[in-house]
Design a protein around this motif. Sequence first.
Motif, PDB file in Angstrom:
ATOM      1  N   LEU A   1       1.592   7.059   7.893  1.00 15.32           N
ATOM      2  CA  LEU A   1       0.610   6.101   8.381  1.00 15.32           C
ATOM      3  C   LEU A   1      -0.700   6.754   8.800  1.00 15.32           C
ATOM      4  O   LEU A   1      -1.751   6.110   8.777  1.00 15.32           O
ATOM      5  CB  LEU A   1       1.201   5.313   9.561  1.00 15.32           C
ATOM      6  CG  LEU A   1       2.378   4.391   9.227  1.00 15.32           C
ATOM      7  CD1 LEU A   1       2.928   3.747  10.493  1.00 15.32           C
ATOM      8  CD2 LEU A   1       1.959   3.325   8.221  1.00 15.32           C
TER       9      LEU A   1
ATOM     10  N   LEU B   1       0.813  -1.215   0.000  1.00 14.46           N
ATOM     11  CA  LEU B   1       0.000   0.000   0.000  1.00 14.46           C
ATOM     12  C   LEU B   1       0.847   1.265   0.000  1.00 14.46           C
ATOM     13  O   LEU B   1       0.470   2.270  -0.587  1.00 14.46           O
ATOM     14  CB  LEU B   1      -0.906   0.003   1.239  1.00 14.46           C
ATOM     15  CG  LEU B   1      -1.977  -1.088   1.320  1.00 14.46           C
ATOM     16  CD1 LEU B   1      -2.744  -0.954   2.619  1.00 14.46           C
ATOM     17  CD2 LEU B   1      -2.913  -0.996   0.140  1.00 14.46           C
ATOM     18  N   GLU B   2       1.990   1.181   0.643  1.00 12.85           N
ATOM     19  CA  GLU B   2       2.820   2.369   0.762  1.00 12.85           C
ATOM     20  C   GLU B   2       3.332   2.831  -0.602  1.00 12.85           C
ATOM     21  O   GLU B   2       3.482   4.026  -0.840  1.00 12.85           O
ATOM     22  CB  GLU B   2       3.994   2.098   1.704  1.00 12.85           C
ATOM     23  CG  GLU B   2       4.735   3.350   2.122  1.00 12.85           C
ATOM     24  CD  GLU B   2       5.685   3.091   3.270  1.00 12.85           C
ATOM     25  OE1 GLU B   2       6.556   3.946   3.493  1.00 12.85           O
ATOM     26  OE2 GLU B   2       5.561   2.051   3.931  1.00 12.85           O
TER      27      GLU B   2
ATOM     28  N   SER C   1       0.545   4.698  -2.214  1.00 12.86           N
ATOM     29  CA  SER C   1       0.338   5.959  -1.503  1.00 12.86           C
ATOM     30  C   SER C   1       1.412   6.979  -1.861  1.00 12.86           C
ATOM     31  O   SER C   1       1.103   8.153  -2.113  1.00 12.86           O
ATOM     32  CB  SER C   1       0.332   5.713   0.006  1.00 12.86           C
ATOM     33  OG  SER C   1       0.222   6.931   0.707  1.00 12.86           O
TER      34      SER C   1
ATOM     35  N   ARG D   1      -5.788  -1.750   4.546  1.00 14.83           N
ATOM     36  CA  ARG D   1      -5.990  -0.493   5.268  1.00 14.83           C
ATOM     37  C   ARG D   1      -6.013  -0.742   6.771  1.00 14.83           C
ATOM     38  O   ARG D   1      -5.469   0.042   7.558  1.00 14.83           O
ATOM     39  CB  ARG D   1      -7.296   0.160   4.823  1.00 14.83           C
ATOM     40  CG  ARG D   1      -7.287   0.650   3.386  1.00 14.83           C
ATOM     41  CD  ARG D   1      -8.613   1.278   3.015  1.00 14.83           C
ATOM     42  NE  ARG D   1      -8.682   1.558   1.588  1.00 14.83           N
ATOM     43  CZ  ARG D   1      -9.738   2.089   0.986  1.00 14.83           C
ATOM     44  NH1 ARG D   1     -10.807   2.402   1.692  1.00 14.83           N
ATOM     45  NH2 ARG D   1      -9.722   2.316  -0.306  1.00 14.83           N
ATOM     46  N   GLU D   2      -6.655  -1.826   7.186  1.00 15.34           N
ATOM     47  CA  GLU D   2      -6.712  -2.153   8.608  1.00 15.34           C
ATOM     48  C   GLU D   2      -5.320  -2.434   9.159  1.00 15.34           C
ATOM     49  O   GLU D   2      -4.998  -2.034  10.289  1.00 15.34           O
ATOM     50  CB  GLU D   2      -7.620  -3.363   8.833  1.00 15.34           C
ATOM     51  CG  GLU D   2      -9.099  -3.076   8.598  1.00 15.34           C
ATOM     52  CD  GLU D   2      -9.956  -4.304   8.812  1.00 15.34           C
ATOM     53  OE1 GLU D   2      -9.398  -5.356   9.223  1.00 15.34           O
ATOM     54  OE2 GLU D   2     -11.175  -4.221   8.589  1.00 15.34           O
TER      55      GLU D   2
ATOM     56  N   ASN E   1      -8.034   3.906  -5.296  1.00  7.57           N
ATOM     57  CA  ASN E   1      -7.993   3.443  -3.908  1.00  7.57           C
ATOM     58  C   ASN E   1      -8.736   2.118  -3.727  1.00  7.57           C
ATOM     59  O   ASN E   1      -8.282   1.245  -2.982  1.00  7.57           O
ATOM     60  CB  ASN E   1      -8.589   4.501  -2.973  1.00  7.57           C
ATOM     61  CG  ASN E   1      -7.694   5.722  -2.858  1.00  7.57           C
ATOM     62  OD1 ASN E   1      -6.499   5.648  -3.098  1.00  7.57           O
ATOM     63  ND2 ASN E   1      -8.277   6.852  -2.487  1.00  7.57           N
TER      64      ASN E   1
ATOM     65  N   LYS F   1      -2.504  -1.151   8.059  1.00  7.66           N
ATOM     66  CA  LYS F   1      -1.813   0.131   8.168  1.00  7.66           C
ATOM     67  C   LYS F   1      -2.351   0.939   9.351  1.00  7.66           C
ATOM     68  O   LYS F   1      -1.590   1.653  10.034  1.00  7.66           O
ATOM     69  CB  LYS F   1      -1.969   0.931   6.880  1.00  7.66           C
ATOM     70  CG  LYS F   1      -1.178   0.372   5.707  1.00  7.66           C
ATOM     71  CD  LYS F   1       0.317   0.487   5.954  1.00  7.66           C
ATOM     72  CE  LYS F   1       1.115   0.004   4.771  1.00  7.66           C
ATOM     73  NZ  LYS F   1       2.586   0.096   5.010  1.00  7.66           N
ATOM     74  N   MET F   2      -3.641   0.842   9.623  1.00  8.26           N
ATOM     75  CA  MET F   2      -4.223   1.558  10.751  1.00  8.26           C
ATOM     76  C   MET F   2      -3.657   1.011  12.060  1.00  8.26           C
ATOM     77  O   MET F   2      -3.314   1.782  12.978  1.00  8.26           O
ATOM     78  CB  MET F   2      -5.754   1.417  10.745  1.00  8.26           C
ATOM     79  CG  MET F   2      -6.436   2.222  11.845  1.00  8.26           C
ATOM     80  SD  MET F   2      -8.224   2.002  11.844  1.00  8.26           S
ATOM     81  CE  MET F   2      -8.650   2.674  10.248  1.00  8.26           C
TER      82      MET F   2
ATOM     83  N   GLN G   1      -2.496   8.776   7.284  1.00  7.92           N
ATOM     84  CA  GLN G   1      -3.471   8.898   6.195  1.00  7.92           C
ATOM     85  C   GLN G   1      -4.373   7.670   6.101  1.00  7.92           C
ATOM     86  O   GLN G   1      -5.446   7.734   5.500  1.00  7.92           O
ATOM     87  CB  GLN G   1      -2.740   9.100   4.862  1.00  7.92           C
ATOM     88  CG  GLN G   1      -1.878   7.942   4.448  1.00  7.92           C
ATOM     89  CD  GLN G   1      -1.111   8.214   3.168  1.00  7.92           C
ATOM     90  OE1 GLN G   1      -1.644   8.863   2.260  1.00  7.92           O
ATOM     91  NE2 GLN G   1       0.114   7.742   3.088  1.00  7.92           N
ATOM     92  N   TYR G   2      -3.949   6.551   6.709  1.00  7.42           N
ATOM     93  CA  TYR G   2      -4.780   5.344   6.713  1.00  7.42           C
ATOM     94  C   TYR G   2      -5.756   5.343   7.882  1.00  7.42           C
ATOM     95  O   TYR G   2      -6.602   4.461   7.981  1.00  7.42           O
ATOM     96  CB  TYR G   2      -3.898   4.097   6.779  1.00  7.42           C
ATOM     97  CG  TYR G   2      -2.919   3.998   5.640  1.00  7.42           C
ATOM     98  CD1 TYR G   2      -3.349   3.702   4.346  1.00  7.42           C
ATOM     99  CD2 TYR G   2      -1.564   4.228   5.835  1.00  7.42           C
ATOM    100  CE1 TYR G   2      -2.460   3.630   3.291  1.00  7.42           C
ATOM    101  CE2 TYR G   2      -0.658   4.153   4.780  1.00  7.42           C
ATOM    102  CZ  TYR G   2      -1.114   3.861   3.523  1.00  7.42           C
ATOM    103  OH  TYR G   2      -0.220   3.800   2.480  1.00  7.42           O
TER     104      TYR G   2
ATOM    105  N   PHE H   1      -5.991  -0.218  -2.466  1.00  5.32           N
ATOM    106  CA  PHE H   1      -6.042  -0.131  -1.012  1.00  5.32           C
ATOM    107  C   PHE H   1      -7.176  -1.020  -0.520  1.00  5.32           C
ATOM    108  O   PHE H   1      -8.280  -0.552  -0.268  1.00  5.32           O
ATOM    109  CB  PHE H   1      -6.265   1.318  -0.563  1.00  5.32           C
ATOM    110  CG  PHE H   1      -5.112   2.232  -0.825  1.00  5.32           C
ATOM    111  CD1 PHE H   1      -4.127   2.421   0.125  1.00  5.32           C
ATOM    112  CD2 PHE H   1      -5.003   2.897  -2.030  1.00  5.32           C
ATOM    113  CE1 PHE H   1      -3.054   3.260  -0.123  1.00  5.32           C
ATOM    114  CE2 PHE H   1      -3.939   3.741  -2.283  1.00  5.32           C
ATOM    115  CZ  PHE H   1      -2.951   3.919  -1.322  1.00  5.32           C
TER     116      PHE H   1
END
Length: 214
Positions: free
Chosen positions: A187, A87-88, A91, A160-161, A151, A163-164, A189-190, A155
């Motif tokens: 991070l 994901l990075e 992003s 996303r979870e 996205n 990264k969160m 932004q997630y 993503f």
Amino acid sequence: MRPETSLLNRPGEGLAHARGSGRDIPLLWYQIKNQAIAAAAPAIASVVAPTKVQPENIVVQRERSKHKLVEQFLKLSPPRFTGIGDLEVASLWIQDLEKAFALLMCTKVEKVTQAVYQLHGNANVWWRATKDTIFPEGGIPVWDAFLRAFNDQYFSGMGREQKMEEFQCLRQGSMSVDQYGVKFAELSQYAPRLVEDLEEKARRFRNGLRSELK
């Protein structure tokens, strides 16, 4: 009878006579003014008349402007995106593009044009397969719609979870304060809901610092 004397030929006497009458000056003034305007009208018209622009010239100018924008965009060496990576990677690609767009003051439509040009490999295959769905025929391609589709593709919910969770567990550790700040920004932004409030965002940042820096 005294012969009639032109006011123009004998300005001193004429003006005195006109002032006495109270009527000749306005009449003479308007006559001279109207003659001057009539004489100057053709010259003025030639200056102020709008130049007729042929439709084909407008198209050429627009195309040249578009090519100029692409040229300026490529001079910034924008990154390509192949659709491979975590994901990075996706992003950071969007972030780099946004910086170039801001510098060139691109419109929402121009952003899509430039971004699509940088899609390669798997990402280009994805775009060719989905572009008609994102932008139906006759629709105007805008950046917000492209971002939503991008996205959704790159993503995933699970990603996303992850990264969160990484953001929530982020600690400075052995990183410098600058390095920690960059990682925090990447991070966060997630997890936009966790940093909506500026005080809460500052608290989270402070809590992640090493104890001697808090």
